[in-house]
Design a protein around this motif. Structure first.
Motif, PDB file in Angstrom:
ATOM      1  N   LEU A  30       0.831  -1.200   0.000  1.00 57.74           N
ATOM      2  CA  LEU A  30       0.000   0.000   0.000  1.00 57.74           C
ATOM      3  C   LEU A  30       0.870   1.257   0.000  1.00 57.74           C
ATOM      4  CD1 LEU A  30      -2.582  -0.976   2.798  1.00 57.74           C
ATOM      5  CD2 LEU A  30      -2.738  -1.438   0.344  1.00 57.74           C
ATOM      6  N   ALA A  31       0.331   2.327  -0.576  1.00 60.17           N
ATOM      7  CA  ALA A  31       1.020   3.626  -0.535  1.00 60.17           C
ATOM      8  C   ALA A  31      -0.012   4.705  -0.231  1.00 60.17           C
ATOM      9  CB  ALA A  31       1.712   3.907  -1.866  1.00 60.17           C
ATOM     10  N   HIS A  32       0.260   5.488   0.794  1.00 64.49           N
ATOM     11  CA  HIS A  32      -0.674   6.559   1.188  1.00 64.49           C
ATOM     12  C   HIS A  32       0.037   7.901   1.179  1.00 64.49           C
ATOM     13  CE1 HIS A  32      -3.879   8.677   3.319  1.00 64.49           C
ATOM     14  NE2 HIS A  32      -2.943   9.170   4.128  1.00 64.49           N
ATOM     15  N   LEU A  33      -0.511   8.855   0.433  1.00 66.23           N
ATOM     16  CA  LEU A  33       0.033  10.206   0.414  1.00 66.23           C
ATOM     17  C   LEU A  33      -0.839  11.113   1.277  1.00 66.23           C
ATOM     18  CD1 LEU A  33       2.242  12.038  -0.952  1.00 66.23           C
ATOM     19  CD2 LEU A  33       0.424  12.774  -2.488  1.00 66.23           C
ATOM     20  N   ASN A  34      -0.230  11.691   2.294  1.00 71.60           N
ATOM     21  CA  ASN A  34      -0.914  12.651   3.162  1.00 71.60           C
ATOM     22  C   ASN A  34      -0.805  14.024   2.502  1.00 71.60           C
ATOM     23  OD1 ASN A  34      -1.647  14.513   5.155  1.00 71.60           O
ATOM     24  ND2 ASN A  34      -0.793  13.289   6.815  1.00 71.60           N
ATOM     25  N   HIS A  35      -1.943  14.555   2.012  1.00 71.89           N
ATOM     26  CA  HIS A  35      -1.940  15.809   1.256  1.00 71.89           C
ATOM     27  C   HIS A  35      -1.827  17.056   2.136  1.00 71.89           C
ATOM     28  CE1 HIS A  35      -3.644  12.894  -1.530  1.00 71.89           C
ATOM     29  NE2 HIS A  35      -3.431  13.723  -2.530  1.00 71.89           N
ATOM     30  N   ASP A  61      -3.981  13.822   9.166  1.00 78.14           N
ATOM     31  CA  ASP A  61      -3.129  12.973  10.006  1.00 78.14           C
ATOM     32  C   ASP A  61      -3.916  11.810  10.593  1.00 78.14           C
ATOM     33  OD1 ASP A  61      -0.938  14.543   9.486  1.00 78.14           O
ATOM     34  OD2 ASP A  61      -1.154  15.770  11.293  1.00 78.14           O
ATOM     35  N   GLU A  62      -5.206  12.022  10.875  1.00 77.70           N
ATOM     36  CA  GLU A  62      -6.054  10.942  11.369  1.00 77.70           C
ATOM     37  C   GLU A  62      -6.250   9.884  10.283  1.00 77.70           C
ATOM     38  OE1 GLU A  62      -9.716  12.540  12.823  1.00 77.70           O
ATOM     39  OE2 GLU A  62      -8.726  14.031  14.088  1.00 77.70           O
ATOM     40  N   ASP A  63      -6.424  10.345   9.045  1.00 79.54           N
ATOM     41  CA  ASP A  63      -6.553   9.410   7.920  1.00 79.54           C
ATOM     42  C   ASP A  63      -5.274   8.583   7.772  1.00 79.54           C
ATOM     43  OD1 ASP A  63      -8.982  10.591   7.522  1.00 79.54           O
ATOM     44  OD2 ASP A  63      -8.438  11.626   5.657  1.00 79.54           O
ATOM     45  N   GLN A  64      -4.136   9.247   7.953  1.00 78.35           N
ATOM     46  CA  GLN A  64      -2.854   8.548   7.859  1.00 78.35           C
ATOM     47  C   GLN A  64      -2.758   7.449   8.923  1.00 78.35           C
ATOM     48  OE1 GLN A  64       0.745  10.959   7.403  1.00 78.35           O
ATOM     49  NE2 GLN A  64       1.787   9.672   8.930  1.00 78.35           N
ATOM     50  N   SER A  65      -3.204   7.759  10.132  1.00 79.68           N
ATOM     51  CA  SER A  65      -3.188   6.767  11.215  1.00 79.68           C
ATOM     52  C   SER A  65      -4.096   5.592  10.906  1.00 79.68           C
ATOM     53  CB  SER A  65      -3.626   7.426  12.532  1.00 79.68           C
ATOM     54  OG  SER A  65      -2.713   8.427  12.923  1.00 79.68           O
ATOM     55  N   PHE A  66      -5.271   5.892  10.335  1.00 82.54           N
ATOM     56  CA  PHE A  66      -6.186   4.815   9.950  1.00 82.54           C
ATOM     57  C   PHE A  66      -5.509   3.891   8.940  1.00 82.54           C
ATOM     58  CE2 PHE A  66      -9.061   3.055   6.790  1.00 82.54           C
ATOM     59  CZ  PHE A  66      -9.986   2.372   7.572  1.00 82.54           C
ATOM     60  N   CYS A  67      -4.836   4.479   7.957  1.00 88.67           N
ATOM     61  CA  CYS A  67      -4.183   3.685   6.910  1.00 88.67           C
ATOM     62  C   CYS A  67      -3.090   2.791   7.490  1.00 88.67           C
ATOM     63  CB  CYS A  67      -3.606   4.602   5.833  1.00 88.67           C
ATOM     64  SG  CYS A  67      -4.853   5.508   4.889  1.00 88.67           S
ATOM     65  N   LEU A  68      -2.322   3.339   8.439  1.00 89.36           N
ATOM     66  CA  LEU A  68      -1.281   2.548   9.097  1.00 89.36           C
ATOM     67  C   LEU A  68      -1.881   1.366   9.858  1.00 89.36           C
ATOM     68  CD1 LEU A  68       0.994   5.436  10.413  1.00 89.36           C
ATOM     69  CD2 LEU A  68       1.732   3.622   8.866  1.00 89.36           C
ATOM     70  N   ASN A  69      -2.962   1.619  10.600  1.00 81.02           N
ATOM     71  CA  ASN A  69      -3.617   0.554  11.373  1.00 81.02           C
ATOM     72  C   ASN A  69      -4.258  -0.484  10.454  1.00 81.02           C
ATOM     73  OD1 ASN A  69      -2.953   1.688  13.857  1.00 81.02           O
ATOM     74  ND2 ASN A  69      -4.772   2.996  13.880  1.00 81.02           N
ATOM     75  N   PHE A  70      -4.867  -0.009   9.343  1.00 84.27           N
ATOM     76  CA  PHE A  70      -5.488  -0.929   8.386  1.00 84.27           C
ATOM     77  C   PHE A  70      -4.431  -1.873   7.812  1.00 84.27           C
ATOM     78  CE2 PHE A  70      -6.580  -2.202   4.099  1.00 84.27           C
ATOM     79  CZ  PHE A  70      -7.911  -2.579   4.186  1.00 84.27           C
ATOM     80  N   ALA A  71      -3.283  -1.318   7.414  1.00 85.51           N
ATOM     81  CA  ALA A  71      -2.211  -2.131   6.835  1.00 85.51           C
ATOM     82  C   ALA A  71      -1.724  -3.187   7.822  1.00 85.51           C
ATOM     83  CB  ALA A  71      -1.057  -1.225   6.397  1.00 85.51           C
ATOM     84  N   LYS A  72      -1.637  -2.780   9.089  1.00 84.54           N
ATOM     85  CA  LYS A  72      -1.193  -3.709  10.132  1.00 84.54           C
ATOM     86  C   LYS A  72      -2.189  -4.850  10.302  1.00 84.54           C
ATOM     87  CE  LYS A  72       0.422  -3.741  14.932  1.00 84.54           C
ATOM     88  NZ  LYS A  72       0.634  -2.908  16.156  1.00 84.54           N
ATOM     89  N   LYS A  73      -3.492  -4.521  10.271  1.00 86.58           N
ATOM     90  CA  LYS A  73      -4.543  -5.538  10.452  1.00 86.58           C
ATOM     91  C   LYS A  73      -4.542  -6.571   9.325  1.00 86.58           C
ATOM     92  CE  LYS A  73      -7.824  -2.680  13.057  1.00 86.58           C
ATOM     93  NZ  LYS A  73      -9.145  -1.986  13.023  1.00 86.58           N
ATOM     94  N   VAL A  74      -4.343  -6.094   8.091  1.00 89.70           N
ATOM     95  CA  VAL A  74      -4.408  -7.025   6.954  1.00 89.70           C
ATOM     96  C   VAL A  74      -3.038  -7.588   6.587  1.00 89.70           C
ATOM     97  CG1 VAL A  74      -6.474  -5.931   5.999  1.00 89.70           C
ATOM     98  CG2 VAL A  74      -4.218  -5.149   5.245  1.00 89.70           C
ATOM     99  N   GLY A  75      -1.991  -7.158   7.306  1.00 91.36           N
ATOM    100  CA  GLY A  75      -0.664  -7.728   7.097  1.00 91.36           C
ATOM    101  C   GLY A  75       0.041  -7.261   5.833  1.00 91.36           C
ATOM    102  N   LEU A  76      -0.174  -6.001   5.447  1.00 94.83           N
ATOM    103  CA  LEU A  76       0.464  -5.476   4.244  1.00 94.83           C
ATOM    104  C   LEU A  76       1.462  -4.378   4.595  1.00 94.83           C
ATOM    105  CD1 LEU A  76      -2.520  -5.150   1.715  1.00 94.83           C
ATOM    106  CD2 LEU A  76      -0.789  -6.963   1.830  1.00 94.83           C
ATOM    107  N   LYS A  77       2.519  -4.307   3.846  1.00 98.31           N
ATOM    108  CA  LYS A  77       3.499  -3.225   3.993  1.00 98.31           C
ATOM    109  C   LYS A  77       2.894  -1.950   3.429  1.00 98.31           C
ATOM    110  CE  LYS A  77       8.314  -2.018   2.939  1.00 98.31           C
ATOM    111  NZ  LYS A  77       9.584  -2.489   2.314  1.00 98.31           N
ATOM    112  N   ILE A  78       3.062  -0.834   4.140  1.00102.39           N
ATOM    113  CA  ILE A  78       2.511   0.434   3.667  1.00102.39           C
ATOM    114  C   ILE A  78       3.597   1.505   3.642  1.00102.39           C
ATOM    115  CG2 ILE A  78       1.740   1.139   5.977  1.00102.39           C
ATOM    116  CD1 ILE A  78      -0.667   2.510   4.547  1.00102.39           C
ATOM    117  N   HIS A  79       3.541   2.348   2.619  1.00102.56           N
ATOM    118  CA  HIS A  79       4.486   3.443   2.457  1.00102.56           C
ATOM    119  C   HIS A  79       3.725   4.752   2.658  1.00102.56           C
ATOM    120  CE1 HIS A  79       7.351   0.583   0.590  1.00102.56           C
ATOM    121  NE2 HIS A  79       6.232   0.022   0.147  1.00102.56           N
TER     122      HIS A  79
END
Length: 339
Positions: free
Chosen positions: A53-58, A65-83
């Motif tokens: 996954l790749a997430h750009l914080n605009h 920043d809350e959206d960024q935190s959600f993306c980090l937690n989502f990646a952790k739950k599904v076991g995917l590397k996120i940038h």
């Protein structure tokens, strides 16, 4: 239904091949969440080697920043590397003199391609869907952009859009049915953006007239793409026949169909002076090609297209004091020149 459409899109447009390594543009919204869940669900079936996954914080909203935190937690739950990357898109737009939407798009794909190379991945998957396609076509129609009428394609170079045949309503229903968590971008409801006006006001009105609007514009997009692909390819053939591209032979250009003529002129102008001419300028140039004598059309403050008796060329705009003007005077006649 949505899973069937998802697999059909991938098969019909040859989006994913065995051992592909896919980077998902992940915003945390329902579109990217569903895209990620579907790719994970069918990863073995599609023989996908790797998903990241790749997430750009605009940095455009307080919630970014809350959206960024959600993306980090989502990646952790599904076991995917996120940038993750944080960019001040507003500042980028200001420096480049472009819209926030365009600046965001440029920064996103710049980031995605950086990750693609860094991680040795093969494709970028985005959550663009059928309702996005309808919005884009409608938006470009309003703004008078002919090329935009074909919308985006399910596959463009290394970018794939597996949700291409799925509507926004179907995506939201799928989220509810499967209790999926996602974030909502509140700026999507602000009517200060033209795209939102199209989504919230114009498209609902159009769907009252044509309830099958999505499929109607999908078919329109396909046929326009057929035409554009053929005509662009043909114009490239004609362009390759020009030996000296500093000027165009008038006879050669005049004999071309207008559909080829304006495409050739667009490319010729851009390659010579790095300017994309407007539709108005192109129509004016086409008009003067059939007129007698020397004619010219201003391209910008620095350049003009000049048509003479045998050729068309691009010349710099000179100051008045550099012009040479000849006057014939009789003996004793006076001439007053104003500076």
């Amino acid at each position: 239904m949505i899973e069937t459409k998802f697999l059909k899109t991938i098969k019909t447009f040859d989006l994913i091949r065995e051992k592909d390594r896919i980077l998902i543009g992940f915003s945390g919204g329902p579109d990217s969440v569903v895209l990620t869940k579907l790719l994970l669900k069918f990863q073995k079936k599609l023989k996908i080697e790797n998903i990241q996954l790749a997430h750009l914080n605009h940095s455009l909203r307080r919630e970014s920043d809350e959206d960024q935190s959600f993306c980090l937690n989502f990646a952790k739950k599904v076991g995917l590397k996120i940038h993750i990357k944080k960019v001040d898109v507003k500042e980028v737009a200001k420096n480049l003199g472009i819209s926030l939407e365009e600046a965001g798009r440029l920064e996103r794909y710049k980031f995605f391609n950086e990750v693609l190379q860094q991680e040795n991945l093969t494709k970028i998957a985005t959550g663009h869907h059928l309702s996005d396609l309808v919005e884009s076509i409608t938006l470009w129609f309003i703004q008078g952009n002919k090329r935009g009428l074909k919308g985006f394609q399910p596959k463009e170079n290394n970018i794939i859009r597996p949700l291409y045949l799925i509507t926004k309503e179907e995506i939201e229903d799928y989220c509810l049915e499967n209790n999926m968590e996602f974030v909502i971008d509140q700026s999507n409801f602000s009517r200060k953006y033209l795209r939102n006006q199209v989504r919230l006001d114009i498209i609902p009105l159009l769907k009252k007239i044509n309830p099958d609007l999505e499929n109607s514009l999908l078919n329109l997009s396909k046929f326009i793409y057929f035409d554009e692909y053929y005509l662009d390819d043909l114009s490239n053939e004609y362009y390759s026949k020009i030996d000296d591209k500093r000027f165009l032979d008038l006879t050669f250009v005049q004999n071309l169909p207008n559909a080829i003529k304006y495409r050739l002129l667009t490319r010729w102008i851009y390659e010579n002076v790095n300017i994309y001419p407007s539709y108005r300028i192109l129509l004016n140039i086409i008009e003067i090609l059939d007129k007698q004598g020397q004619k010219e059309i201003r391209l910008s403050k620095d350049f003009k297209v000049v048509k003479t008796y045998d050729k068309v060329e691009i010349l710099p705009v000179k100051n008045v004091e550099n012009f040479e003007i000849e006057y014939k005077l009789k003996i004793g006649q006076k001439l007053c020149l104003k500076k």
